[in-house]
Design an enzyme around this catalytic site. Sequence first.
Site, PDB file in Angstrom:
ATOM      1  N   ASP A 101     -11.627 -85.216 -95.325  1.00  0.00           N
ATOM      2  CA  ASP A 101     -10.393 -85.349 -96.083  1.00  0.00           C
ATOM      3  C   ASP A 101     -10.219 -86.825 -96.426  1.00  0.00           C
ATOM      4  O   ASP A 101     -10.319 -87.676 -95.534  1.00  0.00           O
ATOM      5  CB  ASP A 101      -9.225 -84.880 -95.203  1.00  0.00           C
ATOM      6  CG  ASP A 101      -8.213 -84.069 -95.963  1.00  0.00           C
ATOM      7  OD1 ASP A 101      -7.824 -84.513 -97.045  1.00  0.00           O
ATOM      8  OD2 ASP A 101      -7.801 -83.003 -95.463  1.00  0.00           O
ATOM      9  N   ASP A 203      -7.099 -85.739-101.088  1.00  0.00           N
ATOM     10  CA  ASP A 203      -5.729 -85.365-100.772  1.00  0.00           C
ATOM     11  C   ASP A 203      -4.735 -85.916-101.796  1.00  0.00           C
ATOM     12  O   ASP A 203      -4.715 -87.127-102.051  1.00  0.00           O
ATOM     13  CB  ASP A 203      -5.384 -85.923 -99.383  1.00  0.00           C
ATOM     14  CG  ASP A 203      -3.991 -85.565 -98.942  1.00  0.00           C
ATOM     15  OD1 ASP A 203      -3.782 -84.404 -98.579  1.00  0.00           O
ATOM     16  OD2 ASP A 203      -3.101 -86.437 -98.976  1.00  0.00           O
ATOM     17  N   GLU A 257      -7.382 -82.000-104.545  1.00  0.00           N
ATOM     18  CA  GLU A 257      -6.263 -81.168-104.115  1.00  0.00           C
ATOM     19  C   GLU A 257      -5.287 -81.105-105.272  1.00  0.00           C
ATOM     20  O   GLU A 257      -4.781 -82.128-105.714  1.00  0.00           O
ATOM     21  CB  GLU A 257      -5.542 -81.739-102.892  1.00  0.00           C
ATOM     22  CG  GLU A 257      -4.500 -80.750-102.408  1.00  0.00           C
ATOM     23  CD  GLU A 257      -3.340 -81.338-101.608  1.00  0.00           C
ATOM     24  OE1 GLU A 257      -2.607 -80.549-101.018  1.00  0.00           O
ATOM     25  OE2 GLU A 257      -3.164 -82.566-101.594  1.00  0.00           O
ATOM     26  N   HIS A 323      -3.827 -75.531 -94.323  1.00  0.00           N
ATOM     27  CA  HIS A 323      -2.903 -76.105 -93.334  1.00  0.00           C
ATOM     28  C   HIS A 323      -1.510 -76.374 -93.893  1.00  0.00           C
ATOM     29  O   HIS A 323      -0.641 -76.815 -93.158  1.00  0.00           O
ATOM     30  CB  HIS A 323      -3.514 -77.404 -92.794  1.00  0.00           C
ATOM     31  CG  HIS A 323      -3.624 -78.433 -93.878  1.00  0.00           C
ATOM     32  ND1 HIS A 323      -4.505 -78.287 -94.941  1.00  0.00           N
ATOM     33  CD2 HIS A 323      -2.940 -79.567 -94.109  1.00  0.00           C
ATOM     34  CE1 HIS A 323      -4.341 -79.311 -95.763  1.00  0.00           C
ATOM     35  NE2 HIS A 323      -3.408 -80.102 -95.280  1.00  0.00           N
ATOM     36  N   ASP A 324      -1.318 -76.176 -95.187  1.00  0.00           N
ATOM     37  CA  ASP A 324       0.008 -76.382 -95.783  1.00  0.00           C
ATOM     38  C   ASP A 324       0.713 -75.056 -96.068  1.00  0.00           C
ATOM     39  O   ASP A 324       1.729 -75.031 -96.776  1.00  0.00           O
ATOM     40  CB  ASP A 324      -0.112 -77.175 -97.098  1.00  0.00           C
ATOM     41  CG  ASP A 324      -0.577 -78.598 -96.867  1.00  0.00           C
ATOM     42  OD1 ASP A 324      -0.259 -79.167 -95.804  1.00  0.00           O
ATOM     43  OD2 ASP A 324      -1.273 -79.145 -97.745  1.00  0.00           O
TER      44      ASP A 324
HETATM   45  C1  GLC Z   1      -1.500 -82.975 -98.891  1.00  0.00           C
HETATM   46  C2  GLC Z   1      -1.894 -82.418 -97.554  1.00  0.00           C
HETATM   47  C3  GLC Z   1      -0.664 -82.280 -96.707  1.00  0.00           C
HETATM   48  C4  GLC Z   1      -0.059 -83.641 -96.525  1.00  0.00           C
HETATM   49  C5  GLC Z   1       0.220 -84.306 -97.858  1.00  0.00           C
HETATM   50  C6  GLC Z   1       0.481 -85.761 -97.689  1.00  0.00           C
HETATM   51  O1  GLC Z   1      -0.689 -82.114 -99.595  1.00  0.00           O
HETATM   52  O2  GLC Z   1      -2.580 -81.218 -97.708  1.00  0.00           O
HETATM   53  O3  GLC Z   1      -0.937 -81.702 -95.462  1.00  0.00           O
HETATM   54  O4  GLC Z   1       1.127 -83.523 -95.795  1.00  0.00           O
HETATM   55  O5  GLC Z   1      -0.878 -84.215 -98.732  1.00  0.00           O
HETATM   56  O6  GLC Z   1      -0.695 -86.420 -97.318  1.00  0.00           O
END
Ligand code: GLC
Length: 548
Positions: A101, A203, A257, A323-324
């Site tokens: 990541d 990310d 992402e 994970h979100d």
């Molecule tokens: C992305 C990640 C998330 C995180 C956010 C800030 O959306 O997937 O888990 O909280 O970025 O880094």
Amino acid sequence: MPATDRKWWKEAIVYQIYPRSFQDSDGDGVGDLKGILSRLDYIKSLGITAVWLNPIYSSPNDDNGYDISDYRGIMREFGTMEDFDALLKGMHDRGIKLIMDLVVNHSSDEHEWFQQSRSSRTNPYRNYYHWWPAEKGTPPYRYSLFDVNHDAWAYDSLTNAYYLHYFSRKQPDLNWENPKVRQEVYDIMKFWADKGVDGFRLDAFQFAAKDTTFPEFPKGYEKNFTLYYAMQGNLHEYLKEMNREVFSKYDVMSVAEGAGNTFEDAHNLVDADRQELNMAYAFEGVDIAKPEGYSLLTFKEVFSRWDSSFAEKGWLSIFLANHDQARMVSRFGNDSPEFRAPSSKMLSTFIMTMRGTPYYYYGDELGMTNGDFQRIEEFRDVQTLNEYQYQKNQGADMARFLERKKFESRDNGRTPFQWDDSRHAGFTTGTPWIKVAPNYKTINAAAQEKDPNSCLNYFRELVKLRKNNLALVYGDYTLLDEANPNTYSYTRELDGKKFLILLNFTSTPASTNTGLDVSKARVVLGNYPQPSRDGKLQPYESVIYELP
Ligand code: GLC
């Protein structure tokens, strides 16, 4: 490059591991690298070919590692660089690739860069972040996803200025206009690529470029903030530069992402001739499920529309959880004892038979469900906790808020992996950092290993099938029986090999009329002992045929 050009990352089956919750090796209640290392044979036994690890770098953990204080260090709770090297080697020895990541829209406020940056207005690191001097007045409103006041500007009295943070206050946004910042990031990427990692997930990167004149946005824009935040300014120039500096020099894959607001945005990120990223990771599909439920017709329409837009060019990710999100089976399936296993197998069938690279979330192979969070004190996620505070300050109905979060909080997808029926599900000998889902006594890997019909063993069959059939990776996708509100039916076809997939998304028997005769088709895999032969499907039945 047409979509059918073979690439390892298109044929990959990615298993996502949330390191905090996979396996603890030292009893501190937090999963760690040695823990993952000790479970590599299990991971290998799934058949998956790549692992995406959520961030493992040094971090004060305001957002569980998404706030990085040293991009070349390992989070103390997770172990050491030696552990990392051993883990990477252990994966490569088993033929598994590792995707890291990369969190560079922002850093932690405890990163040395930010410490320097905030120390004075003339510090050489000042321009690593976005500052608004207070003498210019209050900065134009920017919405923050995680802030207790939804305010993305935080005032810092040290230099009488505001800094920008789209996420929490401890996640200041990096200034990508500064070439030094960009060079720092490429150096970090090379550091990991030189170690041998196989890819990066970028990310929140669609938000990295900003209009740094900070114009006023229309009132209420936050309801649709990606329209204003995603794909701004020089984003594509930065990605092309990153590609030249890093991606072109290594055999690493890259996944964004988020994919902007339109198909054009998504294609601009990943079409090969643009030399930016490899594949898009779009949210429209996973966002469909709400606490109130969702419509299968919408689900089919969304996934079919994305597929057709990428049929010739570009490449997609296929996923229903990460994970979100709350757990896949609780959101898209049915987590009641009666239907949990069949609906979870049915959803896995969907993911593993669609075009695109599947991203499969740890624990979904067991049909792990949402956690059991009752009180606000049981939640751990910064987003949930800060939103709680925000709603409370607004005088909102907090009982209703909690009801919603019980279903949709990100913590639901972050509970410890359920290894066996021993205390804390075999995850830790200490006190887990987050509550283990109480159903671990019945839903766990040890029990499912022994059961040939378990979700776990069914998942292994699906993986094998996908790995052995390029038609499931590259084959044309055709939606059948489109208007059927209960079933999802489609074919995948390549070079004369044709699969038909029938999925019942409901808890009652349902029929699908595909116009295809399956009486002589070979049943390749199904989640019932007596798979359908006539389009009449049992509750949550999934069946894959090979057509003659
Ligand atoms: C992305 C990640 C998330 C995180 C956010 C800030 O959306 O997937 O888990 O909280 O970025 O880094």
